[in-house]
Design a protein around this motif. Structure first.
Motif, PDB file in Angstrom:
ATOM      1  N   VAL A 195      28.137  51.017  39.901  1.00  0.00           N
ATOM      2  CA  VAL A 195      29.523  50.869  40.391  1.00  0.00           C
ATOM      3  C   VAL A 195      30.299  51.907  39.633  1.00  0.00           C
ATOM      4  N   ASN A 196      30.393  51.923  38.516  1.00  0.00           N
ATOM      5  CA  ASN A 196      31.077  52.953  37.844  1.00  0.00           C
ATOM      6  C   ASN A 196      31.227  54.194  38.174  1.00  0.00           C
ATOM      7  N   LYS A 197      30.041  54.599  38.765  1.00  0.00           N
ATOM      8  CA  LYS A 197      29.828  55.919  39.213  1.00  0.00           C
ATOM      9  C   LYS A 197      30.668  56.460  40.607  1.00  0.00           C
ATOM     10  N   MET A 198      30.981  55.306  41.235  1.00  0.00           N
ATOM     11  CA  MET A 198      31.753  55.545  42.551  1.00  0.00           C
ATOM     12  C   MET A 198      33.498  55.550  42.323  1.00  0.00           C
ATOM     13  N   ASN A 199      33.778  55.073  40.952  1.00  0.00           N
ATOM     14  CA  ASN A 199      35.274  55.508  40.849  1.00  0.00           C
ATOM     15  C   ASN A 199      35.482  55.308  39.140  1.00  0.00           C
ATOM     16  N   PRO A 200      34.797  56.381  38.770  1.00  0.00           N
ATOM     17  CA  PRO A 200      34.972  56.705  37.211  1.00  0.00           C
ATOM     18  C   PRO A 200      36.166  56.925  36.801  1.00  0.00           C
ATOM     19  N   LYS A 201      37.230  57.326  37.524  1.00  0.00           N
ATOM     20  CA  LYS A 201      38.425  57.668  37.375  1.00  0.00           C
ATOM     21  C   LYS A 201      39.527  56.915  37.893  1.00  0.00           C
ATOM     22  N   GLY A 202      39.097  55.708  38.400  1.00  0.00           N
ATOM     23  CA  GLY A 202      40.327  54.756  38.995  1.00  0.00           C
ATOM     24  C   GLY A 202      39.746  54.715  40.444  1.00  0.00           C
ATOM     25  N   PHE A 203      40.845  54.092  41.346  1.00  0.00           N
ATOM     26  CA  PHE A 203      40.485  53.812  42.676  1.00  0.00           C
ATOM     27  C   PHE A 203      40.332  55.008  43.546  1.00  0.00           C
TER      28      PHE A 203
END
Length: 250
Positions: A195-203
């Protein structure tokens, strides 16, 4: 080129995401005021179905694995690793038969359509991270609520999300309170991957074409075990999936 594509798809999903939040805000109010908490939670489940599956707009793949059947006639304490706000969306939808209610920072209970209302009305433990006594009281209230209603409590013992996917140490305090005040609750670890790979820098922007996975693991036998032992067993069970698969490509 990939970044431009991510920005384009993320823009579409952002509009979709906000639209769903605004649509379901009055739906939640009607369900809660006219039909009560359980019906309200069912509207929340439907809200999160649309938020989760809307992620397919950015090419997201979704997987849920449940290792054993979970009872619906007793409370459950879900212990999960934390990577993103999307962790919660997936847990609410995939574990909806057990009505998961979350331990959350209280700042989220104000100003966000649908999400804030749900936190206010669901019985969530809205904690002040700077006030330990207040946090204890809130988590204890959540534990008593799930014991009475047979809903479930969901907690992220890492405290804050890991943007890299590498798990942080698990704190024992919140789980210990839940176990003490909900003595009949089953303990179930939940492993969350990618899940972190989809939004590593925020939304925004989201990274397209990721494979998000939720796995509800086998319950932990809490008999004659301390909270420290239970939390460590949950951490190891989650780590065995998350850490071992962290470098795989889907």
């Amino acid at each position: 080129m990939r970044k431009a594509f991510d920005f384009f798809l993320s823009s579409i999903y952002l509009v979709y995401f906000l639209l769903i939040l605004f649509i379901f805000h009055p739906i939640q109010i009607i369900c809660f005021e006219l039909f009560g908490q359980r019906t309200h939670q069912k509207s929340v489940h439907l809200l999160n179905f649309f938020l989760l599956n809307g992620a397919r707009i950015v090419g997201t793949r979704l997987s849920f694995i449940q290792q054993t059947s979970l009872p619906t006639d007793k409370p459950i304490i879900f212990i999960a690793n934390h990577q993103s706000m999307f962790d919660i969306i997936g847990m609410i939808w995939y574990l909806r038969k057990n009505f998961p209610v979350f331990v959350s920072k209280r700042e989220l209970a104000k100003g966000i359509p649908s999400i804030s209302y749900n936190l206010q009305k669901s019985g969530a433990a809205l904690i002040d991270r700077e006030d330990g006594k207040q946090a204890v009281v809130e988590i204890a209230k959540l534990a008593k609520m799930i014991e009475a209603t047979k809903f479930s409590a969901s907690i992220f013992p890492e405290g804050t999300r890991s943007r890299t996917g590498t798990m942080k140490p698990f704190a024992v305090g919140g789980v210990a309170i839940l176990m003490k005040k909900a003595p009949n609750a089953l303990i179930v670890p939940v492993a969350i991957e990618n899940v972190n790979k989809m939004n590593p820098k925020g939304f925004f922007p989201l990274k397209s074409f990721q494979h998000l996975k939720w796995t509800a693991l086998a319950p932990i036998d809490r008999t004659n075990k301390t909270p420290e032992e239970v939390v460590e067993e949950a951490r190891k069970a989650i780590s065995a999936i998350v850490e071992n698969n962290s470098n795989k490509q889907f």
